[in-house]
Design a protein around this motif. Structure first.
Motif, short mmCIF file in Angstrom:
data_model
loop_
_atom_site.label_atom_id
_atom_site.label_comp_id
_atom_site.label_asym_id
_atom_site.label_seq_id
_atom_site.Cartn_x
_atom_site.Cartn_y
_atom_site.Cartn_z
N ARG A 3 0.82 -1.21 0.00
CA ARG A 3 0.00 0.00 0.00
C ARG A 3 0.86 1.26 0.00
NH1 ARG A 3 -4.78 -0.96 -2.07
NH2 ARG A 3 -6.16 -2.30 -0.81
N THR A 4 2.08 1.17 0.49
CA THR A 4 2.97 2.32 0.47
C THR A 4 3.22 2.77 -0.97
OG1 THR A 4 4.06 1.60 2.50
CG2 THR A 4 5.27 3.16 1.12
N PHE A 5 3.34 1.82 -1.86
CA PHE A 5 3.62 2.13 -3.26
C PHE A 5 2.35 2.29 -4.09
CE2 PHE A 5 7.21 -0.29 -1.56
CZ PHE A 5 8.26 0.54 -1.89
N ARG A 6 1.31 1.54 -3.73
CA ARG A 6 0.04 1.61 -4.46
C ARG A 6 -1.09 1.81 -3.46
NH1 ARG A 6 0.29 0.36 -9.68
NH2 ARG A 6 -1.96 -0.01 -9.86
N THR A 20 -1.79 -5.58 -5.35
CA THR A 20 -0.69 -6.30 -5.98
C THR A 20 0.36 -5.32 -6.50
OG1 THR A 20 -2.20 -8.05 -6.67
CG2 THR A 20 -0.06 -7.96 -7.76
N LEU A 21 1.60 -5.59 -6.14
CA LEU A 21 2.72 -4.75 -6.56
C LEU A 21 3.61 -5.59 -7.47
CD1 LEU A 21 3.82 -1.89 -5.97
CD2 LEU A 21 5.21 -2.90 -4.16
N PRO A 22 3.64 -5.27 -8.78
CA PRO A 22 4.40 -6.10 -9.72
C PRO A 22 5.89 -6.16 -9.38
CG PRO A 22 2.93 -4.59 -10.89
CD PRO A 22 2.95 -4.16 -9.45
N ALA A 23 6.52 -7.25 -9.79
CA ALA A 23 7.95 -7.42 -9.57
C ALA A 23 8.73 -6.30 -10.24
CB ALA A 23 8.41 -8.78 -10.12
N HIS A 24 9.77 -5.85 -9.57
CA HIS A 24 10.70 -4.84 -10.08
C HIS A 24 10.01 -3.54 -10.47
CE1 HIS A 24 13.68 -7.92 -9.85
NE2 HIS A 24 13.12 -8.66 -10.78
N SER A 25 8.91 -3.23 -9.77
CA SER A 25 8.24 -1.95 -9.99
C SER A 25 8.45 -1.02 -8.80
CB SER A 25 6.74 -2.16 -10.23
OG SER A 25 6.10 -2.63 -9.05
N TYR A 26 9.28 -1.43 -7.85
CA TYR A 26 9.47 -0.66 -6.63
C TYR A 26 10.90 -0.82 -6.13
CZ TYR A 26 9.02 -5.29 -4.54
OH TYR A 26 9.20 -6.63 -4.22
N ARG A 27 11.38 0.20 -5.42
CA ARG A 27 12.66 0.12 -4.72
C ARG A 27 12.34 0.24 -3.23
NH1 ARG A 27 15.69 -1.78 -6.38
NH2 ARG A 27 16.60 -0.52 -8.04
N ALA A 28 12.71 -0.77 -2.48
CA ALA A 28 12.41 -0.78 -1.05
C ALA A 28 13.63 -1.25 -0.27
CB ALA A 28 11.23 -1.70 -0.76
N CYS A 29 14.06 -0.43 0.69
CA CYS A 29 15.13 -0.82 1.60
C CYS A 29 14.58 -0.83 3.02
CB CYS A 29 16.32 0.12 1.48
SG CYS A 29 17.17 0.00 -0.12
N GLU A 63 -2.71 1.91 -13.74
CA GLU A 63 -1.87 3.04 -13.35
C GLU A 63 -0.53 2.55 -12.81
OE1 GLU A 63 -2.07 6.87 -10.26
OE2 GLU A 63 -3.83 5.59 -10.59
N THR A 64 0.54 3.28 -13.15
CA THR A 64 1.85 2.94 -12.58
C THR A 64 1.86 3.29 -11.11
OG1 THR A 64 2.72 5.11 -13.19
CG2 THR A 64 3.02 3.31 -14.78
N ASN A 65 2.85 2.77 -10.40
CA ASN A 65 2.93 3.04 -8.97
C ASN A 65 3.06 4.53 -8.70
OD1 ASN A 65 2.98 0.27 -8.72
ND2 ASN A 65 5.17 0.15 -8.25
N PRO A 66 2.16 5.11 -7.91
CA PRO A 66 2.30 6.53 -7.55
C PRO A 66 3.63 6.81 -6.83
CG PRO A 66 0.09 5.76 -7.03
CD PRO A 66 0.90 4.55 -7.39
N ARG A 67 4.11 5.82 -6.11
CA ARG A 67 5.41 5.95 -5.44
C ARG A 67 6.26 4.76 -5.85
NH1 ARG A 67 3.64 6.51 -0.79
NH2 ARG A 67 3.99 8.76 -0.52
N THR A 68 7.54 4.99 -6.19
CA THR A 68 8.40 3.90 -6.65
C THR A 68 9.53 3.56 -5.69
OG1 THR A 68 9.74 5.50 -7.90
CG2 THR A 68 7.94 4.38 -9.09
N ARG A 69 9.82 4.47 -4.72
CA ARG A 69 10.95 4.26 -3.82
C ARG A 69 10.52 4.53 -2.38
NH1 ARG A 69 14.33 7.95 -3.95
NH2 ARG A 69 13.20 9.50 -5.19
N ALA A 70 11.03 3.70 -1.45
CA ALA A 70 10.69 3.91 -0.04
C ALA A 70 11.74 3.25 0.85
CB ALA A 70 9.32 3.34 0.28
#
Length: 414
Positions: free
Chosen positions: A117-120, A181-190, A128-135
């Motif tokens: 939910r942080t990304f979508r 659902t958050l697709p693979a390799h559509s987000y950067r999360a550390c 729609e693409t992820n409103p946020r891509t990095r977190a």
């Protein structure tokens, strides 16, 4: 200059002098009375989260992998985990190739569904693409992670393992309003977790899933801290190279590719290697990638891999310290239960564990007394299966006692 006037630097100090950015982080940490290793780990996580998710590691083994990095800042309550996070936040200013600041958004770690939910956020259209891509996710205390992961029906720990790899996460519910659902390799999360050694059990004991090997464990202490703190320092600006918007694979140094391939081949052939060490090698590669970003470059090199190996050595020692702490905690609990119940069950278990540990110690010494520098793998191979889990903590104890010395490529009797 005579040999008598030459001051030899310790291996740790030699590490910090390898690059200007490393010296800056060490000195900045000490100016804020924070632990340099913990500040380095937190800064590496922040460096990694500046990358958009289209930047990945190539399919060296299996499929392509995200650079998502997990770090654990280890120390007692009040030991400086928050100080390390704060110092890392101030020590480096990341900018893009045009010199514009790169925002690093931080979020508290919640449930498995909360991560996606942080990304979508709820209501995001499927197309729609992820409103946020990095977190950057932060759990100040490992208790939070343990509590969330132990809830009935919790999906947090499995989701974290997928998050580390950059795989698809979330829940494909029929109801659009609850779909996440958050697709693979559509987000950067550390992920950055504060860990008190005595409370690290739930995280450390998830070894069957490979969770501990996915973390970089760094101490918040600084035994070599100067009596007088360095003067206040300005942040260092790290300018990112120009990354494209298309999928881009980071180069893997040949030495890293060969090491990972040798381990995978040995695993496939059923040789005496720990399959979970593959996760550790992948973590090392991610650390090398983060060091590349921290140095303002786009191509990892052999030095990045070497420095990542030194960092992972500190990580291994820190994790071994936690294991010893938990062992002592378990022993004390056994003593108390034995006294309360007037039964010998706890004492028997303790003595059995002590005998196993003593056997592990004897096995390591016996192998090293044959002479020469012996690799960790060779030592491990010579040990009985029930003793191997004590190898790292045994080596650390023997080194601290001055009985064993660590050398390039392995260990030998001091």
């Amino acid at each position: 200059m005579s040999a008598a006037t030459v001051t030899e630097l310790s291996p740790a100090e030699l590490f910090w002098t390898r690059r200007p950015i490393l010296e800056h982080l060490r000195d900045f940490a000490r100016s804020r009375r924070a632990g340099p290793w913990a500040v380095l780990a937190a800064t590496l996580a922040r460096a990694d989260v500046t990358l958009e998710p289209n930047i990945m590691l190539p399919p060296t083994i299996g499929s392509s992998v995200s650079t998502n990095l997990f770090v654990a800042l280890v120390g007692p309550s009040g030991g400086g985990k928050g100080a390390a996070e704060g110092a890392a936040r101030d020590a480096v200013r990341f900018v893009d190739h045009n010199g514009r600041p790169i925002d690093i958004e931080e979020f508290p770690l919640g449930s498995g569904e909360g991560i996606s939910r942080t990304f979508r956020p709820q209501g995001t259209d499927d197309e729609e693409t992820n409103p946020r891509t990095r977190a950057l996710f932060i759990a100040p205390e490992v208790d939070t992670l343990s509590a969330l992961g132990s809830r009935q029906g919790s999906t947090l720990m499995p989701e974290l393992r997928k998050l580390f790899m950059g795989e698809t996460i979330g829940f494909n519910n029929a109801n659009k309003s609850t779909r996440s659902t958050l697709p693979a390799h559509s987000y950067r999360a550390c992920l950055m977790v504060g860990v008190q050694p005595a409370k690290a059990g739930p995280l450390l004991y998830d070894a069957d899933g490979g969770t501990p090997q996915r973390f970089v464990w760094m101490p918040v202490g600084d035994p070599d801290a100067p009596d007088v703190a360095p003067p206040p320092m300005e942040p260092l600006t790290v300018k990112a190279p120009r990354w494209g918007s298309e999928q881009q694979f980071l180069e893997v140094p040949d030495v890293a590719r060969e090491a990972m391939d040798r381990h995978r081949l040995a695993t496939l052939r059923g040789e005496d290697v720990d399959p979970l060490d593959g996760h550790r090698m992948l973590t090392r590669l991610k650390v090398a990638a983060a060091l590349t970003v921290l140095d303002g470059r786009s191509i990892p090199d052999e030095e990045d891999w070497e420095l990542a190996g030194l960092i992972m050595r500190v990580s291994d020692r820190t994790r071994a310290h936690i294991e010893r702490t938990l062992t002592e905690k378990a022993r004390e609990a056994n003593r108390l239960r034995a006294e309360q119940r007037a039964e010998a069950d706890g004492i028997v278990a303790e003595r059995t564990e002590e005998r196993v540990y003593a056997r592990a110690r004897a096995a390591v010494i016996r192998r090293l007394e044959k002479g020469g520098v012996v690799s960790r793998k060779s030592i491990r191979t010579s040990m009985r299966s029930e003793l191997k889990r004590h190898l790292d903590s045994t080596l650390e104890e023997l080194i601290s006692e001055g009985i064993v010395a660590e050398r390039p490529g392995g260990y030998e009797m001091a």
